[in-house]
Design a protein around this motif. Sequence first.
Motif, short mmCIF file in Angstrom:
data_model
loop_
_atom_site.label_atom_id
_atom_site.label_comp_id
_atom_site.label_asym_id
_atom_site.label_seq_id
_atom_site.Cartn_x
_atom_site.Cartn_y
_atom_site.Cartn_z
N LYS A 43 60.91 14.42 35.63
CA LYS A 43 59.76 14.73 36.49
C LYS A 43 58.71 13.64 36.42
O LYS A 43 58.13 13.24 37.44
CB LYS A 43 59.15 16.08 36.10
N ASP A 70 60.63 15.11 45.62
CA ASP A 70 60.55 16.37 44.90
C ASP A 70 61.90 16.64 44.25
O ASP A 70 62.83 15.86 44.40
CB ASP A 70 60.15 17.52 45.83
N THR A 72 64.59 19.96 42.49
CA THR A 72 64.89 21.37 42.23
C THR A 72 65.91 21.40 41.10
O THR A 72 66.61 20.41 40.86
CB THR A 72 65.43 22.08 43.50
N HIS A 101 70.72 24.64 47.34
CA HIS A 101 69.74 23.86 46.59
C HIS A 101 69.27 22.65 47.40
O HIS A 101 68.11 22.25 47.34
CB HIS A 101 70.31 23.43 45.24
N THR A 104 66.72 23.89 49.65
CA THR A 104 65.50 24.22 48.91
C THR A 104 64.64 22.99 48.68
O THR A 104 63.43 23.03 48.92
CB THR A 104 65.86 24.87 47.55
N VAL A 105 65.24 21.91 48.23
CA VAL A 105 64.44 20.71 47.93
C VAL A 105 63.89 20.11 49.23
O VAL A 105 62.76 19.61 49.25
CB VAL A 105 65.23 19.69 47.09
N GLN A 107 62.94 21.83 51.83
CA GLN A 107 61.80 22.67 52.17
C GLN A 107 60.59 22.38 51.27
O GLN A 107 59.45 22.46 51.71
CB GLN A 107 62.18 24.14 52.07
N LYS A 108 60.86 22.03 50.01
CA LYS A 108 59.77 21.74 49.08
C LYS A 108 59.00 20.47 49.47
O LYS A 108 57.87 20.28 49.07
CB LYS A 108 60.31 21.59 47.65
N THR A 110 58.08 19.68 52.53
CA THR A 110 57.22 19.94 53.68
C THR A 110 55.73 19.91 53.35
O THR A 110 54.96 19.24 54.05
CB THR A 110 57.61 21.26 54.36
N GLN A 112 54.19 18.30 50.99
CA GLN A 112 53.80 16.92 50.71
C GLN A 112 53.65 16.13 52.00
O GLN A 112 52.70 15.36 52.16
CB GLN A 112 54.87 16.21 49.86
#
Length: 180
Positions: A43, A70, A72, A101, A104-105, A107-108, A110, A112
């Motif tokens: 991270k 990002d 996940t 997954h 998911t990443v 969508q994460k 968006t 930002q």
Amino acid sequence: YLELVTEEIVQQLLEELKLPRTNIIYAGGGNLYLLATATQDTKLVLNKVQREFNKWLLGRFQGKVFLALDHTTFPVEDVTKKVKDITKKVEDPTKTEFSKHWSTVTQKLTPQKSRKFAEELDYFTRRRHSYDKCQVCHRDDVKKLANLNTDRPDSVQACSTCCQMFRLGGQLFKVEAIVR
């Protein structure tokens, strides 16, 4: 140019995370996906690379280009585990849990993308001089524009970055290899 920048981001991530190229799932069209262990260090590396690249991008492209990164986490088994079709209660041979997954990443990213350079708001509120716009990228912070195509005196007026990319594009036709 976007492909070269994406490749540089990938290379920096691989080096910082000490990963082989085989961990790249996809890198192209301004997108990249790679597999890495879900640690705090990972991270931190993602944040560092994103922060450094966005600082460079802000200075080079005045906020018009932004790097959203990002992550996940998921169990490694999900890479091969098949998705069950709820309606038929059988596995769908074309889909794995990993595809969930991947979505998911995506969508994460968006939030930002909708808040580009939120930490750099002072950059955008500073008083600056405005000059003639580059006829390619429309930036107006460059004092002197030049002919995009130096072989044509009637060529559009462009900033040094656009002129540089134009020359690079012309050279890429002859390139057999790119060395970083």
